[in-house]
Design a protein around this motif. Sequence first.
Motif, PDB file in Angstrom:
ATOM      1  N   SER A 196       0.811  -1.210   0.000  1.00 44.45           N
ATOM      2  CA  SER A 196       0.000   0.000   0.000  1.00 44.45           C
ATOM      3  C   SER A 196       0.849   1.268   0.000  1.00 44.45           C
ATOM      4  O   SER A 196       2.007   1.278   0.445  1.00 44.45           O
ATOM      5  CB  SER A 196      -0.917   0.012   1.221  1.00 44.45           C
ATOM      6  OG  SER A 196      -0.172   0.157   2.411  1.00 44.45           O
ATOM      7  N   THR A 197       0.220   2.340  -0.481  1.00 46.55           N
ATOM      8  CA  THR A 197       0.863   3.649  -0.444  1.00 46.55           C
ATOM      9  C   THR A 197       1.084   4.097   0.996  1.00 46.55           C
ATOM     10  O   THR A 197       2.095   4.728   1.318  1.00 46.55           O
ATOM     11  CB  THR A 197       0.008   4.679  -1.190  1.00 46.55           C
ATOM     12  OG1 THR A 197      -0.185   4.247  -2.542  1.00 46.55           O
ATOM     13  CG2 THR A 197       0.675   6.046  -1.186  1.00 46.55           C
ATOM     14  N   ALA A 198       0.117   3.746   1.879  1.00 49.07           N
ATOM     15  CA  ALA A 198       0.224   4.120   3.289  1.00 49.07           C
ATOM     16  C   ALA A 198       1.489   3.526   3.915  1.00 49.07           C
ATOM     17  O   ALA A 198       2.184   4.186   4.691  1.00 49.07           O
ATOM     18  CB  ALA A 198      -1.009   3.656   4.055  1.00 49.07           C
TER      19      ALA A 198
ATOM     20  N   LEU B 225       4.299   2.675   2.334  1.00 46.80           N
ATOM     21  CA  LEU B 225       5.486   3.335   1.782  1.00 46.80           C
ATOM     22  C   LEU B 225       5.688   4.720   2.385  1.00 46.80           C
ATOM     23  O   LEU B 225       6.808   5.107   2.724  1.00 46.80           O
ATOM     24  CB  LEU B 225       5.355   3.429   0.262  1.00 46.80           C
ATOM     25  CG  LEU B 225       5.412   2.103  -0.494  1.00 46.80           C
ATOM     26  CD1 LEU B 225       5.135   2.323  -1.975  1.00 46.80           C
ATOM     27  CD2 LEU B 225       6.765   1.426  -0.311  1.00 46.80           C
ATOM     28  N   LEU B 226       4.593   5.476   2.538  1.00 42.64           N
ATOM     29  CA  LEU B 226       4.701   6.821   3.087  1.00 42.64           C
ATOM     30  C   LEU B 226       5.102   6.795   4.558  1.00 42.64           C
ATOM     31  O   LEU B 226       5.938   7.590   5.001  1.00 42.64           O
ATOM     32  CB  LEU B 226       3.369   7.570   2.914  1.00 42.64           C
ATOM     33  CG  LEU B 226       2.993   7.933   1.482  1.00 42.64           C
ATOM     34  CD1 LEU B 226       1.614   8.587   1.442  1.00 42.64           C
ATOM     35  CD2 LEU B 226       4.037   8.865   0.868  1.00 42.64           C
ATOM     36  N   THR B 227       4.512   5.865   5.317  1.00 40.84           N
ATOM     37  CA  THR B 227       4.850   5.748   6.734  1.00 40.84           C
ATOM     38  C   THR B 227       6.293   5.312   6.907  1.00 40.84           C
ATOM     39  O   THR B 227       7.022   5.822   7.765  1.00 40.84           O
ATOM     40  CB  THR B 227       3.917   4.744   7.437  1.00 40.84           C
ATOM     41  OG1 THR B 227       2.564   5.118   7.219  1.00 40.84           O
ATOM     42  CG2 THR B 227       4.185   4.714   8.936  1.00 40.84           C
ATOM     43  N   THR B 228       6.721   4.357   6.086  1.00 43.71           N
ATOM     44  CA  THR B 228       8.106   3.885   6.137  1.00 43.71           C
ATOM     45  C   THR B 228       9.070   5.005   5.795  1.00 43.71           C
ATOM     46  O   THR B 228      10.096   5.204   6.468  1.00 43.71           O
ATOM     47  CB  THR B 228       8.313   2.711   5.167  1.00 43.71           C
ATOM     48  OG1 THR B 228       7.505   1.616   5.582  1.00 43.71           O
ATOM     49  CG2 THR B 228       9.764   2.272   5.139  1.00 43.71           C
TER      50      THR B 228
END
Length: 202
Positions: free
Chosen positions: A2-4, A6-9
């Motif tokens: 998920s994009t979530a 990748l962004l959180t990472t």
Amino acid sequence: MSTAFLLTTLAMVVTPGTGVVYTLAAGLSHGRWASVAAALGCTLGIVPHLLATVTGLAALLHTSAVAYDAVKYLGVGYLLYMAWATLRDKESLSAEGAAAAPRSAARVIVSAVLINLLNPKLTLFFVAFLPQFVPAGESGSVGALLRLGAVFMALTFVVFAAYGMGAAAVRHRVLARPRVLTGIRRGFAASFVGLSAWLAVA
């Protein structure tokens, strides 16, 4: 994936911590090769935490105060050692040190591995973070966790290497200013002390 995730990472990796500080110090002290070696070492230091999460060993750190505190205070002690070593090592950040024999890649990598290895909060982060992106009850969850961990590690290496290369790029300008060098060395030492205090009380 998920994009979530990748962004959180990415947000987690970009936020300066012990690994970033060490990689910046390696880049300024020893140049580009050392910054890449430091980034690699910090990335390799994630592996034990990922394996602990996958195998359930992280639960021991979560439930055993003694085990958690033992790892935590080892990490605090190592960060304090890094602060002392940074203040003592006046040759690395100097024109004379730049001309001397460089520190071995193995030593840079081992120091970086220890910095991440002795941080139990990284394991607990994986425990709380990775499972959120693996549907409950789904077969192959272990493989999914490993894949997510591999992505986390890849982003860590890329971001840390970018930090280190940026530091290495301005290295020769910094080496020509002794007062700036002294301030930077003290700043890195203070950062290690501050991060050790954060680890101790957080």
